[in-house]
Structure formats: structure tokens, C-alpha cells
Design a protein around this motif. Structure first.
Motif, short mmCIF file in Angstrom:
data_model
loop_
_atom_site.label_atom_id
_atom_site.label_comp_id
_atom_site.label_asym_id
_atom_site.label_seq_id
_atom_site.Cartn_x
_atom_site.Cartn_y
_atom_site.Cartn_z
N TYR A 34 -18.77 17.39 61.83
CA TYR A 34 -17.09 17.81 62.12
C TYR A 34 -15.61 17.09 61.82
CZ TYR A 34 -19.47 20.19 65.80
OH TYR A 34 -20.45 20.77 66.85
N ASN A 35 -16.29 16.08 61.33
CA ASN A 35 -14.90 15.16 60.26
C ASN A 35 -14.22 16.22 58.68
OD1 ASN A 35 -15.49 13.25 62.21
ND2 ASN A 35 -17.19 11.99 60.13
N ALA A 36 -15.10 17.40 58.58
CA ALA A 36 -14.67 17.68 57.62
C ALA A 36 -13.47 18.54 58.05
CB ALA A 36 -16.14 18.56 57.26
N TRP A 95 -10.80 20.22 66.76
CA TRP A 95 -12.48 19.80 66.77
C TRP A 95 -13.16 18.29 67.00
CZ3 TRP A 95 -15.39 23.25 64.19
CH2 TRP A 95 -14.81 24.24 63.98
N TYR A 96 -12.19 17.33 67.49
CA TYR A 96 -12.61 16.41 67.83
C TYR A 96 -13.74 16.27 69.43
CZ TYR A 96 -12.79 11.83 69.87
OH TYR A 96 -13.72 10.57 70.91
N HIS A 97 -13.13 16.95 69.58
CA HIS A 97 -13.58 18.23 71.55
C HIS A 97 -14.73 19.21 71.10
CE1 HIS A 97 -10.42 15.72 73.40
NE2 HIS A 97 -9.17 17.34 73.24
N LYS A 98 -14.79 19.65 70.33
CA LYS A 98 -16.11 20.28 69.89
C LYS A 98 -17.16 19.34 69.28
CE LYS A 98 -14.06 24.07 67.84
NZ LYS A 98 -14.44 25.27 68.86
N LEU A 99 -16.83 18.59 68.67
CA LEU A 99 -17.79 16.90 67.94
C LEU A 99 -18.27 17.03 69.40
CD1 LEU A 99 -17.34 14.34 65.95
CD2 LEU A 99 -18.25 13.73 67.78
N ARG A 100 -17.66 16.08 70.58
CA ARG A 100 -17.93 15.92 71.86
C ARG A 100 -18.96 16.44 72.47
NH1 ARG A 100 -17.77 10.43 72.15
NH2 ARG A 100 -16.18 9.24 71.55
#
Length: 365
Positions: free
Chosen positions: A256-258, A275-280
Motif C-alpha cells: 500500500y505504501n507504493a 489507500w491508507y484506509h485500504k491498508l487499515r
């Protein structure tokens, strides 16, 4: 020449990301306007490199060197890297190894070797060996036959030096000895080619890995993910993420960092947060890179609440916090917004983290 070597040699023979530079020439008196601009630029970067904040970001060095190399100005590459001998970090082996690697990426191998030889005079420890000599010495001197780990170590070292084409002979030697490359071999090569901007070569390595029936793992997918995202091929990157999951490989924070890094660079706040929320949502734990990528961007965009919460989180998790992540950026911005108690609270919390408390963080008055 073995079949694998012929295939690899054919894949990479025509690709030269940087023009070879075996010697550095002096500046001429008839410099073009662009050359004059670049010469002013190298002075600026030399000055910036004297600050710990600049030296703490590996990407900045890569971008600076790549800019001068792509302009076919090896003299400026050398001038910038030579200047690093004046900074305190030159006694740090990891820092100096990075400089050697940057010379290698510009095909300036003589200067890479010269810096390696100078390390003792620079009071820099030199614990990594002359790897190209080890494999040849193992069998005749010690009666030891190199194994896959030995070859993978050498491949990794060549990649660190930026001598990517030199890895071909190592892979060829592996095959001659009846040792097949494994997923670690290919992960090392995938990361090196995609990271150095040789996307087409990275794709060929990916295809070669598949033809050899080597199953990619999360590190393999992440290397290709970064390559796709850096080339702005976002739809293909999303499709790769779906394929990754369907193949039973769980994405991690680096996956997700990418995407987050790409959208931060594009100044797209909503997608970066998305994308930060997707990571979570996918039960991934943010890593240090997640915080260092998002917090400065959130502050820049005025998202102080989210930036503050992420700062608290990285401190509470006991992760390493560069002093520049908190102050001046976040703490000072909170003060400007008249959020004095939030600023005080953040500094107080930072001092409870053993990796932060030794840095001087000025409390707001």
C-alpha cells in the motif's frame, strides 16, 4: 555460453539506463545555459547535503545523481559525491556503501572502486569483502563449493553497487554449477531493476521467473508493484494487487505504501488517504515508511488532525522517529494554528519514546 545466460544477455544487452562514464572531464569555458544551470544546482545540493535531514533521505541522493547522469554530466555526479567526504556520515559504512552504489549506477566503476579503497583513510569501517574474489577462492583454498546462498549474496552485492549487468555472469555461473536461481535470487534482481528505473528489464525478469516456475511471494509482488506505480500504470498495479490476493499472497504495508507514495507525489490528498484506509481495512499494520510518507504530506495539506494522530501512533508504537518529522513541521504548524496544548502534548509524548527523547524538541512558549 549457457542457455540461461544467452537469454539474459539478450534481454539486457541493449538497455543502458545511464551512459558509461569511465573518467570525469573538467568543465569547459564554453558551457551551455543548461550546463550552467546544472552547475548551480550541484552547488545547491552540496550545501543541502551538509544537513543531517538531507542525508537521512536515500531517495534524494538517488534523484540528484540520476538528474546529473541523465544530463550526461558525470563530472557533476563526481563533484557531488566527492563532496560527501566532508560530512560526518562518511565514517558510517552504510552511508559510504550508498555512495559506492550510486557511482555504480552511473557506470562509474573506477570511482566506485576508488572510494572502496579509500574507506580506511576516511576512518570508515570496511566489513563487506571484495565479493568478486570470494567465490573463486572458496573451492581451491578451502575445499568449499559455493551454494545458492553464496551466489545470492554476490548478486545482492552487485545490485547494491549498481552493477546490474554483472549479475548475468553470476547467474550463468550458478547454472553451470547446476544451481538454479530461486525466489530470493529473482526478488533481489526485481527490486534492483525496478528501483533503478529499468522497468522494461524488471518486466523481463518477472517473465523469466514465471517461465522457470518460481512462485512469487509478497516481496516479488511488491517490487513489481513499485515498478508499475512509478511508471504511472496504476490500473495494471491494481490488477496485480487483485492477482496477488487470488494467489493467496497477503499484501503488506509496503504494498500500500507504493500507492500512497505515488499519490503524495501527485499531490492527490484524497487518493493518498484512500489507500491508507485500504491498508487499515485489510488488517495491515502501517510501517515506518507509511508514517514518513503521509505525515509530511498531511501537514502540507492542512490535515493537522490526521497528522497529529499518526505522530502519536508512531511514538506509542516505539518506532524510530526522525526529529524532523515532529519539529519544525508538525509542532510548529500546530502552534501557528493556535493549538498550543496539542503541540505541548505531542512534545511531551515524544519524550516518552526512547528513540525520540534524546533529540531536542523545543516546547512552545
Amino acid at each position: 555460453m549457457s542457455s540461461l545466460y544467452r537469454r539474459l544477455h539478450g534481454l539486457f544487452l541493449t538497455n543502458k539506463s545511464y551512459k558509461p562514464a569511465t573518467r570525469v572531464t573538467k568543465a569547459t569555458t564554453t558551457a551551455t545555459p543548461n550546463e550552467l544551470r546544472l552547475r548551480k544546482m550541484v552547488e545547491k545540493y552540496k550545501k543541502l547535503s551538509e544537513t543531517p535531514e538531507f542525508r537521512g533521505h536515500r531517495d534524494r541522493y538517488t534523484k540528484v545523481v540520476r538528474r546529473f547522469a541523465s544530463a550526461n554530466m558525470p563530472s557533476l555526479v563526481h563533484e557531488f559525491l566527492q563532496h560527501q567526504k566532508k560530512v560526518d556520515d562518511i565514517t558510517n559504512e552504510e552511508f559510504t556503501a550508498r555512495l559506492i552504489s550510486l557511482y555504480g549506477k552511473c557506470k562509474m566503476f573506477d570511482y566506485a572502486r576508488s572510494l572502496f579503497d579509500e574507506m580506511p583513510q576516511l576512518n570508515c569501517p570496511r566489513t563487506f569483502p571484495k565479493i568478486e574474489e570470494i567465490l573463486g577462492d572458496l573451492a581451491p583454498k578451502l575445499g568449499i563449493e559455493p551454494d545458492r546462498v553464496s551466489y545470492n549474496t554476490v548478486i545482492n552485492a552487485f545490485c547494491e553497487m549498481g552493477a546490474l549487468d554483472s549479475t548475468l555472469s553470476v547467474v550463468d555461473e550458478m547454472e553451470k554449477k547446476g544451481i538454479q536461481p530461486d525466489v530470493i535470487t529473482f526478488n533481489t534482481l526485481l527490486h534492483a531493476f525496478y528501483w533503478s528505473g529499468r522497468f522494461a528489464d524488471g518486466e523481463k525478469m518477472w517473465d523469466l521467473m514465471e517461465t522457470k516456475d518460481i512462485v512469487p511471494n509478497v516481496w516479488s509482488y511488491n517490487a513489481r508493484m513499485r515498478g508499475l506505480v512509478s511508471e504511472n500504470r496504476l490500473q495494471e498495479a491494481i490488477e496485480l494487487l487483485d492477482k496477488m490476493r487470488s494467489n493467496g499472497v497477503q499484501p503488506d504495508a509496503a504494498t500500500y505504501n507504493a500507492f500512497m507514495r505515488k499519490f503524495c507525489l501527485d499531490k492527490n490528498l484524497e487518493e493518498a488517504k484512500n489507500w491508507y484506509h485500504k491498508l487499515r481495512e485489510n488488517d495491515c499494520e502501517p510501517d515506518r515508511v507509511t508514517y514518513l510518507t503521509l505525515v509530511p504530506f498531511l501537514r502540507e495539506k492542512g490535515e493537522f488532525d490526521m497528522a497529529l494522530e499518526m505522530c502519536k501512533e508512531i511514538i506509542n508504537r516505539g518506532l524510530y522517529v526522525p526529529p524532523t518529522l515532529l519539529q519544525p513541521p508538525v509542532v510548529d504548524e500546530l502552534i501557528k494554528e493556535s493549538r498550543i496544548e496539542d503541540a505541548r502534548g505531542l512534545v511531551k509524548l515524544a519524550r516518552t519514546n526512547r528513540r525520540v527523547r534524546y533529540y531536542k524538541l523545543n516546547l512552545p512558549s
